[in-house]
Scaffold this motif. Structure first.
Motif, PDB file in Angstrom:
ATOM      1  N   PRO A  31       9.897  -8.254  32.112  1.00 22.12           N
ATOM      2  CA  PRO A  31      10.461  -9.593  32.278  1.00 22.12           C
ATOM      3  C   PRO A  31      11.275 -10.072  31.077  1.00 22.12           C
ATOM      4  O   PRO A  31      12.121 -10.956  31.218  1.00 22.12           O
ATOM      5  CB  PRO A  31       9.220 -10.481  32.473  1.00 22.12           C
ATOM      6  CG  PRO A  31       8.148  -9.561  32.925  1.00 22.12           C
ATOM      7  CD  PRO A  31       8.424  -8.253  32.245  1.00 22.12           C
ATOM      8  N   THR A  32      11.029  -9.500  29.899  1.00 24.34           N
ATOM      9  CA  THR A  32      11.707  -9.932  28.680  1.00 24.34           C
ATOM     10  C   THR A  32      12.136  -8.721  27.871  1.00 24.34           C
ATOM     11  O   THR A  32      11.760  -7.587  28.177  1.00 24.34           O
ATOM     12  CB  THR A  32      10.785 -10.795  27.793  1.00 24.34           C
ATOM     13  OG1 THR A  32       9.728  -9.956  27.271  1.00 24.34           O
ATOM     14  CG2 THR A  32      10.168 -11.955  28.574  1.00 24.34           C
ATOM     15  N   THR A  33      12.896  -8.966  26.823  1.00 25.21           N
ATOM     16  CA  THR A  33      13.155  -7.935  25.826  1.00 25.21           C
ATOM     17  C   THR A  33      11.997  -7.939  24.824  1.00 25.21           C
ATOM     18  O   THR A  33      11.033  -8.700  24.964  1.00 25.21           O
ATOM     19  CB  THR A  33      14.495  -8.187  25.120  1.00 25.21           C
ATOM     20  OG1 THR A  33      14.520  -9.543  24.643  1.00 25.21           O
ATOM     21  CG2 THR A  33      15.661  -7.986  26.080  1.00 25.21           C
TER      22      THR A  33
ATOM     23  N   PRO B  52      18.375   2.133  29.806  1.00 27.30           N
ATOM     24  CA  PRO B  52      19.062   0.946  29.298  1.00 27.30           C
ATOM     25  C   PRO B  52      20.153   0.476  30.251  1.00 27.30           C
ATOM     26  O   PRO B  52      20.884   1.285  30.837  1.00 27.30           O
ATOM     27  CB  PRO B  52      19.665   1.421  27.968  1.00 27.30           C
ATOM     28  CG  PRO B  52      18.904   2.660  27.612  1.00 27.30           C
ATOM     29  CD  PRO B  52      18.518   3.293  28.906  1.00 27.30           C
ATOM     30  N   CYS B  53      20.275  -0.861  30.398  1.00 23.54           N
ATOM     31  CA  CYS B  53      21.337  -1.405  31.246  1.00 23.54           C
ATOM     32  C   CYS B  53      22.097  -2.541  30.563  1.00 23.54           C
ATOM     33  O   CYS B  53      22.950  -3.166  31.183  1.00 23.54           O
ATOM     34  CB  CYS B  53      20.780  -1.884  32.586  1.00 23.54           C
ATOM     35  SG  CYS B  53      19.696  -3.324  32.495  1.00 23.54           S
ATOM     36  N   GLY B  54      21.783  -2.822  29.297  1.00 23.92           N
ATOM     37  CA  GLY B  54      22.495  -3.880  28.596  1.00 23.92           C
ATOM     38  C   GLY B  54      21.719  -4.370  27.393  1.00 23.92           C
ATOM     39  O   GLY B  54      20.726  -3.752  26.974  1.00 23.92           O
ATOM     40  N   PHE B  55      22.179  -5.489  26.849  1.00 21.24           N
ATOM     41  CA  PHE B  55      21.575  -6.070  25.655  1.00 21.24           C
ATOM     42  C   PHE B  55      21.531  -7.585  25.801  1.00 21.24           C
ATOM     43  O   PHE B  55      22.394  -8.182  26.456  1.00 21.24           O
ATOM     44  CB  PHE B  55      22.388  -5.702  24.408  1.00 21.24           C
ATOM     45  CG  PHE B  55      22.552  -4.225  24.224  1.00 21.24           C
ATOM     46  CD1 PHE B  55      21.614  -3.499  23.517  1.00 21.24           C
ATOM     47  CD2 PHE B  55      23.629  -3.550  24.783  1.00 21.24           C
ATOM     48  CE1 PHE B  55      21.753  -2.123  23.358  1.00 21.24           C
ATOM     49  CE2 PHE B  55      23.782  -2.188  24.631  1.00 21.24           C
ATOM     50  CZ  PHE B  55      22.830  -1.464  23.917  1.00 21.24           C
ATOM     51  N   ASP B  56      20.519  -8.212  25.172  1.00 21.52           N
ATOM     52  CA  ASP B  56      20.481  -9.673  25.192  1.00 21.52           C
ATOM     53  C   ASP B  56      21.325 -10.224  24.047  1.00 21.52           C
ATOM     54  O   ASP B  56      21.974  -9.462  23.301  1.00 21.52           O
ATOM     55  CB  ASP B  56      19.040 -10.186  25.141  1.00 21.52           C
ATOM     56  CG  ASP B  56      18.330  -9.908  23.818  1.00 21.52           C
ATOM     57  OD1 ASP B  56      18.994  -9.469  22.843  1.00 21.52           O
ATOM     58  OD2 ASP B  56      17.108 -10.154  23.738  1.00 21.52           O
ATOM     59  N   ASP B  57      21.344 -11.531  23.891  1.00 23.97           N
ATOM     60  CA  ASP B  57      22.190 -12.158  22.868  1.00 23.97           C
ATOM     61  C   ASP B  57      21.791 -11.761  21.455  1.00 23.97           C
ATOM     62  O   ASP B  57      22.595 -11.867  20.526  1.00 23.97           O
ATOM     63  CB  ASP B  57      22.137 -13.685  23.007  1.00 23.97           C
ATOM     64  CG  ASP B  57      22.868 -14.172  24.254  1.00 23.97           C
ATOM     65  OD1 ASP B  57      23.654 -13.387  24.819  1.00 23.97           O
ATOM     66  OD2 ASP B  57      22.633 -15.327  24.666  1.00 23.97           O
TER      67      ASP B  57
END
Length: 486
Positions: free
Chosen positions: A401-403, A438-443
């Protein structure tokens, strides 16, 4: 670089197995003071094995597929003659007299053991914070956890301390740390890989699988470790397909199911949701058909798990009584007191908590209300998956649900920690193969994980879809930050 690239360089003589091993040992020395991915680094053995491989290559011998590749092993897999502690004081000095099936197969394939990695004690945790020997740290941000329980294995791959590693997954312990550390983590079908030599946590849920930097590497490792093992009565006898060949099959026309309950789950970070939905759109651009599906009991998996897993742990960990092997308290006047003290002193708080939960759930008067009922719900979860796979070929969800969260963020709230596995547990409940990539990165530049799930023994399709997404999205080429050390 991955396995195929290193193998090519080794075969062309551009690097020797000894040089490759020394490179990774130097990397470990450079970053271990910060990361603590390893509990033991087997440098002497690694160099000796590398020298033997170099000598065999120089003599013109035919070498197996992993010859010279440095690998790390989660420290709940038995390695003959090398300590296997499960990150617990209970087994701090335990040296197994035998080799686990999966590690035996890796060494037969030419892999080089570079060390044993840190984990949550007896694989009970989601952050590696319950290790009796101190937590591992996330290479992307050392102030954050690498996930768990296989946090050390994931961090070691992410930081370049080894080419690949093995972990175990009981409720998400491969996939969740893979998501937190920005690597690939694969949990095979229950029974696809032998559990012989894996120190048991919850026997109907535990499964061994690989961490790697690519789906192709995960396929190679699964090829080596999968298959029948008569020493494990739960290991399937089904033939092992060519996983690497399956990667190239086209995905056009495959139906990808977005599990509605996952995208509506409480606590789902909006950045995680948007990144995973963007990954779904990428698969649609590759020719897949997106279909919304419902698994009504998906989010009931976590409550079911925390009855079944502690119950099985309570039974499995009863063997640690201070008599046969493991930690023994010396401050006791009777056998009963010695056993009680040994368990109280040898097990950490989280392990004791789960033993108590499991013992209660199995106790007379409660076993029908809790354990039996949980097994009935488990059957319903499996039926939901069966219905979903009647409509789609693969399911898509966020991995977590989170990084990665900060150390201590859930220290006072075990339930919040348990929810980190909300989206991974159902696949274990149903015994299904699942992968995180992996599918991306958060801010903040932290990796986000995409989870794919397929039916029983459908690893070829799982790897196929994951590989096509990975090659099209090339997420790691756009990473906003480098790993811990240049």
């Amino acid at each position: 670089m991955g396995i195929a690239e290193w193998r090519g360089r080794l075969e062309r003589g551009e690097v020797s197995a000894r040089e490759l091993t020394d490179q990774h040992l130097a990397r470990i020395e450079a970053v271990e003071g910060t990361l603590h991915s390893f509990l033991e680094v087997t440098a002497e053995r690694a160099r000796a094995d590398a020298d033997r491989i170099d000598a065999a290559r120089a003599a013109g011998e035919s070498l197996p597929p992993l010859a010279g590749i440095p690998l790390a092993i989660k420290d709940n897999l038995c390695t003959k003659g090398i300590r296997t502690t499960c990150s617990s004081r209970m087994l701090e000095h335990f040296v197994p007299p035998y080799e686990s099936t999966v590690t035996e197969r890796l060494w037969q394939a030419g892999g080089i053991l570079i060390g044993k990695t840190n984990l949550d004690e007896f694989a009970m945790g989601s952050s590696t914070e319950t290790s009796a020997f101190g937590p591992s740290r996330n290479p992307w941000d050392p102030e954050r956890v690498p996930g768990g329980s296989s946090g050390g294995s994931a961090a070691a791959v992410a930081a370049g301390e080894c080419v690949a590693s093995l972990g175990s997954d009981t409720g998400g312990s491969i996939r969740q740390p893979a998501a937190f550390c920005g690597v690939v983590g694969l949990k095979p079908t229950y029974g696809r890989v032998s559990r012989w030599g894996l120190v048991a946590f919850a026997s109907s849920l535990d499964q061994v699988g690989p961490f790697s930097t690519s789906v192709a590497d995960a396929a190679e490792l699964l090829q080596v470790i999968a298959g029948e093992d008569r020493r494990d009565g739960t290991c399937l006898r089904a033939p092992v397909p060519d996983y690497s060949a399956a990667l190239q099959a086209p995905v056009k026309g495959l139906r990808v199911g977005l599990v509605k309950e996952c995208f509506e789950a409480d606590g789902l970070d909006p950045q995680v949701k948007s990144s995973v939905l963007a990954a779904a759109a990428q698969l649609e651009a590759l020719g897949c058909e997106l279909v919304e599906v419902s698994c009504p009991r998906f989010n009931d998996g976590i409550a079911t798990y925390y009855v079944i897993a502690p119950s099985e742990a309570s039974a499995n960990l009863a063997r640690y009584d201070g008599v046969k092997y493991g930690y023994r308290s010396e401050q006791a006047g009777s056998l009963a007191e010695m056993t009680a003290r040994s368990r109280a002193e040898g097990f950490g708080d989280e392990v004791q908590r789960r033993i108590l939960i499991g013992t209660y759930a199995l106790s007379a008067g409660y076993v029908d209300a809790y354990y039996k009922k949980a097994q009935q719900v488990r059957t319903l979860i499996r039926r939901d998956f069966d219905a979903a796979f009647g409509a789609v070929d693969v399911l898509l969800t966020p991995t977590s649900p989170t990084t990665a969260f900060r150390f201590g963020a859930h220290a006072e709230d075990p339930l919040a920690m348990y929810l980190a596995d909300l989206l991974t547990i159902p696949a274990n409940m149903a015994g299904l193969p699942a992968i995180s990539l992996p599918c991306g990165f958060d801010d903040g530049g932290l990796p986000i994980g995409l989870q794919l799930i397929t039916g029983v023994l459908e690893e070829p399709r799982l790897l196929q879809v994951a590989h096509h997404y990975e090659q099209a999205a090339r997420v790691m080429d756009t990473r906003p930050t480098a790993a811990l050390v240049p």
